[in-house]
Design an enzyme around this catalytic site. Structure first.
Site, PDB file in Angstrom:
ATOM      1  N   THR A  48       1.080   4.585   7.853  1.00 23.91           N
ATOM      2  CA  THR A  48       0.207   3.884   8.796  1.00 23.91           C
ATOM      3  C   THR A  48       0.943   2.733   9.469  1.00 23.91           C
ATOM      4  OG1 THR A  48      -1.738   4.492   7.495  1.00 23.91           O
ATOM      5  CG2 THR A  48      -2.006   2.676   9.055  1.00 23.91           C
ATOM      6  N   CYS A  49       1.786   2.060   8.724  1.00 25.26           N
ATOM      7  CA  CYS A  49       2.532   0.918   9.258  1.00 25.26           C
ATOM      8  C   CYS A  49       3.504   1.349  10.342  1.00 25.26           C
ATOM      9  CB  CYS A  49       3.286   0.207   8.133  1.00 25.26           C
ATOM     10  SG  CYS A  49       2.222  -0.292   6.757  1.00 25.26           S
ATOM     11  N   SER A  50       4.213   2.439  10.102  1.00 28.29           N
ATOM     12  CA  SER A  50       5.258   2.894  11.021  1.00 28.29           C
ATOM     13  C   SER A  50       4.752   3.771  12.157  1.00 28.29           C
ATOM     14  CB  SER A  50       6.323   3.679  10.252  1.00 28.29           C
ATOM     15  OG  SER A  50       7.062   2.817   9.436  1.00 28.29           O
TER      16      SER A  50
END
Length: 161
Positions: A48-50
């Site tokens: 989700t972060c990347s």
């Protein structure tokens, strides 16, 4: 106690990879006299972060800065090597600050730490975004689920600016 709107950010030191190597940056250096968007992720290179959270801030960087924001920073409980590699891999190096809260001291002081040991991550940060003016929190958006980036997303921050 969890930080809230109107709170002063705690004093902290981060590590950041620059073209000249690692450098230390303090909360005063980053926030004093400035309007800064800060967002946090549970971990660099995580899905989700990347794939969602960071790309939204990189894609909307100019629009955010055009709203009177002086700087954008992302913080994670990772070491500066990991954050530096993420900055380079994502194309974000030199566009936003990639802050390593290597021991989680800043995250814990905010009260936004999360034990993600069940997922193999250990102590990490909750996913959030905030607008900080001269070191004071003006808006705060904390995700209920670390696998989502909606209320803390760049689009949501743009609406608040």
């Amino acid at each position: 106690m969890t930080i809230s709107i109107g709170s002063q950010l705690p004093q902290a030191k981060f590590k950041e990879k620059t073209a000249d190597g690692p450098t230390e940056i303090t909360t005063d250096e980053l926030f004093k006299g400035k309007r800064v968007v800060l967002f946090a992720v549970p971990g660099a290179f995580t899905p989700t972060c990347s794939l969602n959270h960071l790309p939204g801030y990189l894609e909307n960087r100019d629009a955010i800065l055009a709203k009177g924001v002086d700087d954008i920073a992302v913080v994670a409980v990772n070491d500066w090597h990991v954050m530096g590699a993420w900055a380079q891999n994502s194309g974000g190096m030199g566009k936003i600050h990639f802050l390593a809260d290597w021991d989680g001291a800043f995250t814990k002081a905010l009260g936004l730490d999360a034990d993600l040991s069940a997922g193999g991550l250990g102590l990490r940060s909750k996913r959030y975004s905030m607008l900080v003016e001269d070191g004071v929190v003006k808006s705060l958006n904390v995700e209920e689920n670390p696998g989502q980036a909606t209320v803390s997303a760049a689009a949501a921050m743009l609406e608040q600016l």
